[in-house]
Design a protein around this motif. Sequence first.
Motif: not given
Length: 649
Positions: A24, A35-37, A63-64, A66, A71
């Motif tokens: 992170q 963005k998440d992706k 891709k994140l 969570p 990523y």
Amino acid sequence: MIKIFKFRKNDLNPSLGKQIEFNQNVVSNFFGFSKDKVEIYITYKSLSPKDTFNNKKFKNYLKLSPSRGDYKVYSNSDETENIKDLFINILKLNETNNLDDYFALIKKDAINYDLYFLPKETSISSFLSSINNSVFEFDTTNDNTVINSNPNAYKPIIDQSLRGIILKTFKVILNKVNENDLLQLSQKKESRLDESNISVLSFPKYFNTDAIISYFNKPQNKEQLKSGGIQRYFDENLNLVNYPNSYLTNQWYDNDKNNTSLLNFNKFLSDLSEGFLKIIKEDNVFKLVSLSHEKTFEIQNNILGYNKIYFGPPGTGKSHAIKEELKKLGAKGDYYSRVTFHPDYDYHSFVGGYKPFTDTEDDDKIKYKFVPQVFIDFYIKAWSKLSEHYYLVIEEINRGNCAEIFGDIFQLLDRNPEYNIEPSTELRAYLEEYEKSNNVKLLFDGKLQMPNNLSILASMNTSDQSLYPMDSAFKRRWDWHYVPIDLKCTESNFTINIDDTHQYSWLEFLAKVNNKIYSVTKSEDKQIGNWFINASKSDNIISKELFINKVLYYLWNDVFKDEVFNPDNIFIERNTDGTKNRNISFNNFYNKDEQDRLLIHLLSDILNVQILKSADKEIVEYSQENQVVGEAAEPNGEEYKEKKSESEE
């Protein structure tokens, strides 16, 4: 902006379930993803202009995750290659050999990046120069290899108290490493805080069973974190993802007796930061420093010096292996030097000492001055130019008395600033004068410290190991690299020529005679390497004179001379039924009337080496299936494949 990453195991694991990850902190400070992706494009840039994959572009789908804030790089939906394919399938990197290497990303814009692969020996300053970038410093508040264009970017974290610096450092750790990686080092257990039962995490590898982190079902205040009226934990919530209400112990001590000592915390910190961070104490102030800034010197590159001994039987090509490594590392002529140890070599020959000279300005009086030798010469060169990697090569290291030659400087081989050594009075005076005259720092608090950009490589014949035995304290300060006998080396497939009708394969002879050597000595140390003789400059032919004078002399003098009653002694002439006829003396091979007969008898009858026929002369390797010394391996288990070696004689 440039960021340099050290490879992690997942980066080089070919399994689809193991993805490349960016934590992170990296995402926030380098990529800037929101963005998440995301989809980014990375172009591979090679430091070698001949690389056919230079400028190849790779699409990457990130891709994140969570739960961890990371990523991860996933496979592309259109099955095109991504950077993991670059690492594993194109650059052929793996967990065994490349975990100490790096890759650099240069941000061009929000979705386009350039990538460089940087082997561990790469000089970062040279790399930056090659891409026309500015100077840099390491930023310890981010990942340990973030590069900033601002040369003043590095600012050590400081605190007046040990407890304060440890809390600040722990927060840096949480920003630097994945939480799960941290928790893998911990053990859960139950404890008590006054009258309450609590859950705690200990890190037994570093702090024994002491509670380091306590976690609760709800937030705690200072009073709730006390025991016996004394606050036992910092009241700042660490907010671990897995343990939302977690608190770090404040019971830390500036000694080496308590489990929660600064000494043990620095071991913990070193492992988590890959040896890059440390807490030091200066003028009663505690500082979290990058080791590249510790004390008064700075490492302006990524050079990591090392000590390595290439060892093996005589003739395996240890000197050539060192030469090839220097070539691979790009060592320049002015940046390496070779010396050969021998029984008369001593401390004054290696380090330096007082020597007489004629002072022409003072009536030609004989005076004495300190004269540096090769080690001090290279010590000064390395500290004077930290951007370059210097190499000192020692041939036949065990032919000299290492304890006498290295003296007290052998402790510098630890490469640990905590173990600097006091120089002799004359050496100190010489270095102090050099410092003043050349504006370079050579002494640190008056002591010698091994430059990080000076490596020492050495060769050692195992057959000579009893000449001057090395003590265990000296040996453990070296990496050991075994250079094996290679009976599949086509370039050493020479022919032993006795006469026009009796010619033998050198590689087959080695296989057969090495079996006999092992049978007699129960050791591989005195076996013969495939480059014991280098006949490449004589049309690959080993004359019988050379064979007698070099090979048979070695076998007689070093292996079989004292094995008169051993049935595997090859210097025994036998009758046709295999019974002993007589002992063969080395002098017998110089009797012209029986020279050829004895050579043929030894090769054909005693060792059972086949006579080469015309078609056989195209043979390029000898099978090792029944050979005692098989495909020898390095300590890491990977097969060593040296394609070309030199004679070590």
